[in-house]
Write an enzyme that holds these catalytic residues in place. Sequence first.
Site, PDB file in Angstrom:
ATOM      1  N   CYS A 100      -8.905  -5.381   1.938  1.00 46.72           N
ATOM      2  CA  CYS A 100      -7.499  -5.740   2.142  1.00 46.72           C
ATOM      3  C   CYS A 100      -7.543  -7.044   2.929  1.00 46.72           C
ATOM      4  O   CYS A 100      -8.267  -7.145   3.935  1.00 46.72           O
ATOM      5  CB  CYS A 100      -6.770  -4.655   2.922  1.00 46.72           C
ATOM      6  SG  CYS A 100      -5.128  -5.169   3.494  1.00 46.72           S
ATOM      7  N   THR A 101      -6.785  -8.022   2.453  1.00 48.53           N
ATOM      8  CA  THR A 101      -6.889  -9.355   3.059  1.00 48.53           C
ATOM      9  C   THR A 101      -6.337  -9.404   4.482  1.00 48.53           C
ATOM     10  O   THR A 101      -6.587 -10.360   5.208  1.00 48.53           O
ATOM     11  CB  THR A 101      -6.161 -10.387   2.173  1.00 48.53           C
ATOM     12  OG1 THR A 101      -4.820  -9.926   1.923  1.00 48.53           O
ATOM     13  CG2 THR A 101      -6.889 -10.560   0.849  1.00 48.53           C
TER      14      THR A 101
ATOM     15  N   CYS B 247      -4.288 -10.511  -2.452  1.00 49.46           N
ATOM     16  CA  CYS B 247      -3.911  -9.137  -2.099  1.00 49.46           C
ATOM     17  C   CYS B 247      -4.656  -8.192  -3.034  1.00 49.46           C
ATOM     18  O   CYS B 247      -4.476  -8.263  -4.257  1.00 49.46           O
ATOM     19  CB  CYS B 247      -2.397  -8.977  -2.292  1.00 49.46           C
ATOM     20  SG  CYS B 247      -1.813  -7.298  -2.024  1.00 49.46           S
TER      21      CYS B 247
ATOM     22  N   GLY C 131       0.805  -1.224   0.000  1.00 53.37           N
ATOM     23  CA  GLY C 131       0.000   0.000   0.000  1.00 53.37           C
ATOM     24  C   GLY C 131       0.836   1.273   0.000  1.00 53.37           C
ATOM     25  O   GLY C 131       0.344   2.347  -0.323  1.00 53.37           O
TER      26      GLY C 131
HETATM   27  N1  DGL Z   1      -3.028  -7.645   2.003  1.00 57.92           N
HETATM   28  C1  DGL Z   1      -2.892  -6.602   1.058  1.00 57.92           C
HETATM   29  C2  DGL Z   1      -4.235  -6.288   0.381  1.00 57.92           C
HETATM   30  O1  DGL Z   1      -5.129  -7.119   0.330  1.00 57.92           O
HETATM   31  C3  DGL Z   1      -2.217  -5.310   1.362  1.00 57.92           C
HETATM   32  C4  DGL Z   1      -1.329  -4.993   2.463  1.00 57.92           C
HETATM   33  C5  DGL Z   1      -0.165  -4.110   2.018  1.00 57.92           C
HETATM   34  O2  DGL Z   1      -0.282  -2.880   2.019  1.00 57.92           O
HETATM   35  O3  DGL Z   1       0.844  -4.710   1.662  1.00 57.92           O
HETATM   36  O4  DGL Z   1      -4.423  -5.229  -0.152  1.00 57.92           O
END
Ligand code: DGL
Length: 265
Positions: free
Chosen positions: A192-193, A75, A44
């Site tokens: 966001c996961t 993600c 992000g």
């Molecule tokens: N898990 C990620 C998503 O689903 C993002 C987290 C990050 O910023 O790396 O967007």
Amino acid sequence: MINSPTILVFDSGLGGLTVLREVVAARPDAHYIYVADDAFFPYGHHGEDEIIARVVPLMGELIGTHDPDLVVIACNTASTLVLSHLRAAYSLPFVGTVPAIKPACALSKTRRVSVLGTKGTVKREYTKALIRDFALGCEVTLVGSPELASLAEAALSGHPISDGDVLAELAPCFVGDPQDAGARTDIVVLACTHYPLLLDRLNKLAPWPVDWIDPAPAIARRVSDLLGARIGGIAQSGAEMIFTSNRAHGLSATLTPFFGGRVPA
Ligand code: DGL
């Protein structure tokens, strides 16, 4: 002998584990490789060109090394950007996760929906197009959270995080008249996961009750459909956990439930 299919699940960190646990439940017959690109976390905070330049070649290396039958990009920050590039570059199936705006707007009774994601995800043209196509007249509030993924990551690793820090990220999702259940946000999309890792805390801190939409079960169904019928006789195949930083994971007791009880190598 029939081999179990290999599924590679990819995220910037530990958030994709919330997708992994649903996919594992749907397909216990598969072998799992979970890759956390922690050397580049959080996605992000990176620009669009940087993420494309990072993920597309890295995925090529991972495919070359592990030869998966299917890849899940667990993600939103990456999926909203790189899926088309990955599909153009590599010939295996990719399943992504993108903000669940369509089901959220179909479900909302108050016509007020918030989308909580990384700053990158809420800025994406992809996300804006989902709103244009599927908002169905709902007022959609985009909330770009700078720190919630890192807070979730810290909590899962056993570090204390404060209610105040979580609430600061969450509060802008709650729009409308707090006293009128018919005129305030009733659905928040977890785009966001990492965020489902904090679901108990989100429920506790929410100024009023809302439904949280987590797309992981829908992703698991899509994966299962693409793989076809389960291989009979294989109760459970193995799993591996890889960090791109090469750090030792030392999180096995925490990770095991996400892997359906397997202890990841
Ligand atoms: N898990 C990620 C998503 O689903 C993002 C987290 C990050 O910023 O790396 O967007």
